[in-house]
Design a protein around this motif. Structure first.
Motif, PDB file in Angstrom:
ATOM      1  N   SER A 192       0.778  -1.313   0.026  1.00 42.57           N
ATOM      2  CA  SER A 192       0.130   0.067  -0.093  1.00 42.57           C
ATOM      3  C   SER A 192       0.677   1.176  -0.005  1.00 42.57           C
ATOM      4  CB  SER A 192      -0.757   0.052   1.135  1.00 42.57           C
ATOM      5  OG  SER A 192      -1.591   1.032   1.115  1.00 42.57           O
ATOM      6  N   GLU A 193       2.051   1.393   0.872  1.00 39.64           N
ATOM      7  CA  GLU A 193       2.710   2.502   0.641  1.00 39.64           C
ATOM      8  C   GLU A 193       3.487   2.666  -0.503  1.00 39.64           C
ATOM      9  OE1 GLU A 193       4.693   5.771   1.971  1.00 39.64           O
ATOM     10  OE2 GLU A 193       3.026   4.660   3.268  1.00 39.64           O
ATOM     11  N   GLN A 194       3.845   1.511  -1.270  1.00 45.85           N
ATOM     12  CA  GLN A 194       4.632   1.465  -2.351  1.00 45.85           C
ATOM     13  C   GLN A 194       3.573   1.929  -3.501  1.00 45.85           C
ATOM     14  OE1 GLN A 194       5.880  -2.380  -2.690  1.00 45.85           O
ATOM     15  NE2 GLN A 194       8.013  -2.161  -1.693  1.00 45.85           N
ATOM     16  N   ASN A 195       2.542   1.547  -3.376  1.00 53.03           N
ATOM     17  CA  ASN A 195       1.556   2.076  -4.234  1.00 53.03           C
ATOM     18  C   ASN A 195       1.054   3.595  -4.363  1.00 53.03           C
ATOM     19  OD1 ASN A 195      -0.470   1.709  -6.555  1.00 53.03           O
ATOM     20  ND2 ASN A 195      -2.048   1.683  -4.896  1.00 53.03           N
ATOM     21  N   ARG A 196       1.055   4.106  -2.968  1.00 54.22           N
ATOM     22  CA  ARG A 196       1.122   5.552  -2.793  1.00 54.22           C
ATOM     23  C   ARG A 196       2.197   6.112  -3.378  1.00 54.22           C
ATOM     24  NH1 ARG A 196      -0.275   8.469   2.092  1.00 54.22           N
ATOM     25  NH2 ARG A 196       1.784   8.650   2.096  1.00 54.22           N
ATOM     26  N   LYS A 197       3.325   5.752  -3.264  1.00 54.30           N
ATOM     27  CA  LYS A 197       4.892   6.408  -3.969  1.00 54.30           C
ATOM     28  C   LYS A 197       4.617   6.306  -5.535  1.00 54.30           C
ATOM     29  CE  LYS A 197       7.697   5.594   0.137  1.00 54.30           C
ATOM     30  NZ  LYS A 197       8.651   4.745   0.570  1.00 54.30           N
ATOM     31  N   ILE A 198       4.282   5.149  -5.791  1.00 56.32           N
ATOM     32  CA  ILE A 198       4.066   4.821  -7.328  1.00 56.32           C
ATOM     33  C   ILE A 198       3.196   6.035  -7.982  1.00 56.32           C
ATOM     34  CG2 ILE A 198       3.218   3.185  -9.164  1.00 56.32           C
ATOM     35  CD1 ILE A 198       4.743   1.040  -7.724  1.00 56.32           C
ATOM     36  N   GLN A 199       1.804   5.866  -7.339  1.00 51.92           N
ATOM     37  CA  GLN A 199       0.804   6.923  -7.722  1.00 51.92           C
ATOM     38  C   GLN A 199       1.155   8.378  -7.830  1.00 51.92           C
ATOM     39  OE1 GLN A 199      -1.844   5.799  -9.253  1.00 51.92           O
ATOM     40  NE2 GLN A 199      -1.138   3.482  -8.760  1.00 51.92           N
ATOM     41  N   PHE A 200       2.083   8.604  -6.977  1.00 49.83           N
ATOM     42  CA  PHE A 200       2.443  10.194  -6.911  1.00 49.83           C
ATOM     43  C   PHE A 200       3.348  10.259  -7.940  1.00 49.83           C
ATOM     44  CE2 PHE A 200       5.623  13.529  -5.779  1.00 49.83           C
ATOM     45  CZ  PHE A 200       4.643  14.438  -5.349  1.00 49.83           C
ATOM     46  N   GLU A 201       4.507   9.461  -8.235  1.00 46.74           N
ATOM     47  CA  GLU A 201       5.475   9.543  -9.437  1.00 46.74           C
ATOM     48  C   GLU A 201       4.405   9.340 -10.700  1.00 46.74           C
ATOM     49  OE1 GLU A 201       8.078   6.266  -9.328  1.00 46.74           O
ATOM     50  OE2 GLU A 201       8.747   6.794  -7.272  1.00 46.74           O
ATOM     51  N   ILE A 202       3.325   8.675 -10.865  1.00 47.63           N
ATOM     52  CA  ILE A 202       2.513   8.814 -12.170  1.00 47.63           C
ATOM     53  C   ILE A 202       1.916   9.944 -12.180  1.00 47.63           C
ATOM     54  CG2 ILE A 202       0.276   7.749 -12.790  1.00 47.63           C
ATOM     55  CD1 ILE A 202       1.115   4.993 -11.910  1.00 47.63           C
TER      56      ILE A 202
END
Length: 140
Positions: free
Chosen positions: A113-123
């Motif tokens: 979930s935390e990795q997804n948050r970071k990836i979504q911010f980069e996106i």
């Protein structure tokens, strides 16, 4: 280009319909790397689109698929703004202790979930660039 946009929408649906359900069913994966790859695949596609759409000829040649891309960008931006507001409210409501932070790293779903948050911010940052490329070529 339509294939890339179709892939983006497919991954967005997977993220919304499947990934969110993993938390509800208390899924405990033995290996979370495969799920991470699916999450990162969206970032890879957006990065590829950003690189290709830098050239105005590509933006002009997109024809009707550009509407799907703009719709995708709008949904992502709205979703991220809503999540940002929810995260701020959650941080105000809770003060995390050091022990809880250690527990988060032990749970693969919390880590994903935390990795997804970071990836979504980069996106999201890349989508701003893509939107700018589209706007720059509107008159053409």
């Amino acid at each position: 280009m339509p294939i890339l946009i179709h892939e983006l929408v497919t991954i967005e649906l997977w993220n919304e319909k499947i990934f969110s359900q993993l938390f509800k069913i208390d899924f405990k994966p033995k290996n979370s790397f495969i799920i991470y790859l699916i999450l990162y695949h969206e970032a890879t596609l957006v990065n590829l689109l950003e690189t290709v759409l830098f050239h105005s000829e590509v933006v002009i040649s997109m024809e009707d698929s550009i509407y799907d891309l703009i719709d995708y960008i709008q949904r992502k931006m709205s979703h991220q703004i809503r999540n940002f507001q929810l995260d701020r409210e959650a941080e105000k409501a809770k003060i995390k202790s050091i022990e809880e932070n250690h527990q988060l790293s032990d749970d693969p779903l919390k880590e994903l979930s935390e990795q997804n948050r970071k990836i979504q911010f980069e996106i999201l940052m890349k989508l701003y660039s893509i939107l700018r490329y589209i706007i720059d070529n509107l008159s053409k």
